[in-house]
Design an enzyme around this catalytic site. Structure first.
Site, PDB file in Angstrom:
ATOM      1  N   ASP A  19       0.826  -1.201   0.000  1.00 29.64           N
ATOM      2  CA  ASP A  19       0.000   0.000   0.000  1.00 29.64           C
ATOM      3  C   ASP A  19       0.868   1.261   0.000  1.00 29.64           C
ATOM      4  OD1 ASP A  19      -2.369   1.420   0.014  1.00 29.64           O
ATOM      5  OD2 ASP A  19      -2.605   1.328   2.185  1.00 29.64           O
ATOM      6  N   ASN A  67     -10.634  -2.865  -6.207  1.00 25.53           N
ATOM      7  CA  ASN A  67      -9.873  -1.839  -6.923  1.00 25.53           C
ATOM      8  C   ASN A  67     -10.503  -1.422  -8.248  1.00 25.53           C
ATOM      9  OD1 ASN A  67      -6.573  -2.987  -5.827  1.00 25.53           O
ATOM     10  ND2 ASN A  67      -7.955  -1.466  -4.935  1.00 25.53           N
TER      11      ASN A  67
END
Length: 241
Positions: A19, A67
């Site tokens: 991330d 996503n």
């Protein structure tokens, strides 16, 4: 870096939620895809560091089922990046004795990308070094749902007796059925959540949430995290002896 004596005490299977790529790029005045490209380059260094750190299995979260909610430009850019990454890194992964597999639902991915994924898995199938698992269009709940569907189909077809189903049964239907459960899950960027990653498999994993953004996550930082893992006492619900 951890010494060889320290490395063997560390986790054999490490899973990483990579991330912070977008924030890393934004902080530098670049578009988010600039950060994703930097993050892809970092993957190679971390994979190459695994043998010396005693990590046999590395699982990375590349793209989640959630996503797809990102902008069309970012999603398209990521898919293009995945295709380029596989094409560019295939021979290096093969020569470094890395065995690659992909987990996740491939149905929504384009045919060119899935063909490249198939080719890389085939190319590295006989390698017996680091096992790199890439979670692409992956979600833990989605994986469990797909596994449950396959299990139900086997019950309906008479291949599986419902009375014999226990906690050891479902894992055989998961995408990770050939892998041991992760010992350690690392999330970069300072966020302290698991984001639907390896929900079943990480039930007894240790977690490490660190502030470092993924493009800044060096092999040295990786080694430090693994060394910290070696000081933990894992009891799996029991009490100290």
């Amino acid at each position: 870096m951890a010494s060889s004596s320290e490395a063997h005490k560390g986790p054999r299977h490490v899973a990483i939620i990579m991330d912070g790529n977008g924030r890393w790029a934004t902080q530098r005045g670049h578009p988010r895809l600039f950060g994703h490209r930097a993050g892809a380059r970092r993957v190679r260094e971390i994979v190459e560091s695994c043998p010396g750190l005693g990590v046999r299995y590395l699982t990375i979260f590349a793209f989640s089922t959630e996503n797809w909610k990102r902008t069309q430009n970012e999603v398209a850019g990521l898919m293009s990046l995945f295709r380029r990454y596989i094409t560019r890194e295939a021979q290096a992964l093969y020569k470094n004795n890395v065995k690659v597999r992909f987990i996740g639902d491939r149905v929504r991915l384009d045919e060119k990308l899935t063909a490249l994924m198939d080719e890389l898995e085939l190319l590295t199938a006989d390698n017996d070094g680091t096992e790199l698992t890439v979670a692409l269009n992956y979600g833990g709940r989605d994986e469990v749902a797909r596994a449950t569907k396959r299990l139900a189909e086997d019950v309906a077809a008479g291949r599986l007796n419902p009375a014999e189903i226990d906690v050891e049964t479902l894992p055989k239907y998961l995408d990770t059925y050939v892998l041991p459960d992760p010992d350690l899950v690392i999330r970069t960027s300072g966020e302290a959540r698991i984001s639907n990653f390896l929900l079943w498999q990480s039930a007894y994993a240790e977690y490490e949430f660190i502030d470092t953004l993924w493009p800044d996550f060096t092999p040295e930082i990786f080694a430090d995290v693994l060394q910290g893992y070696g000081t933990r006492e894992r009891r799996f619900g029991a009490v100290p002896g």
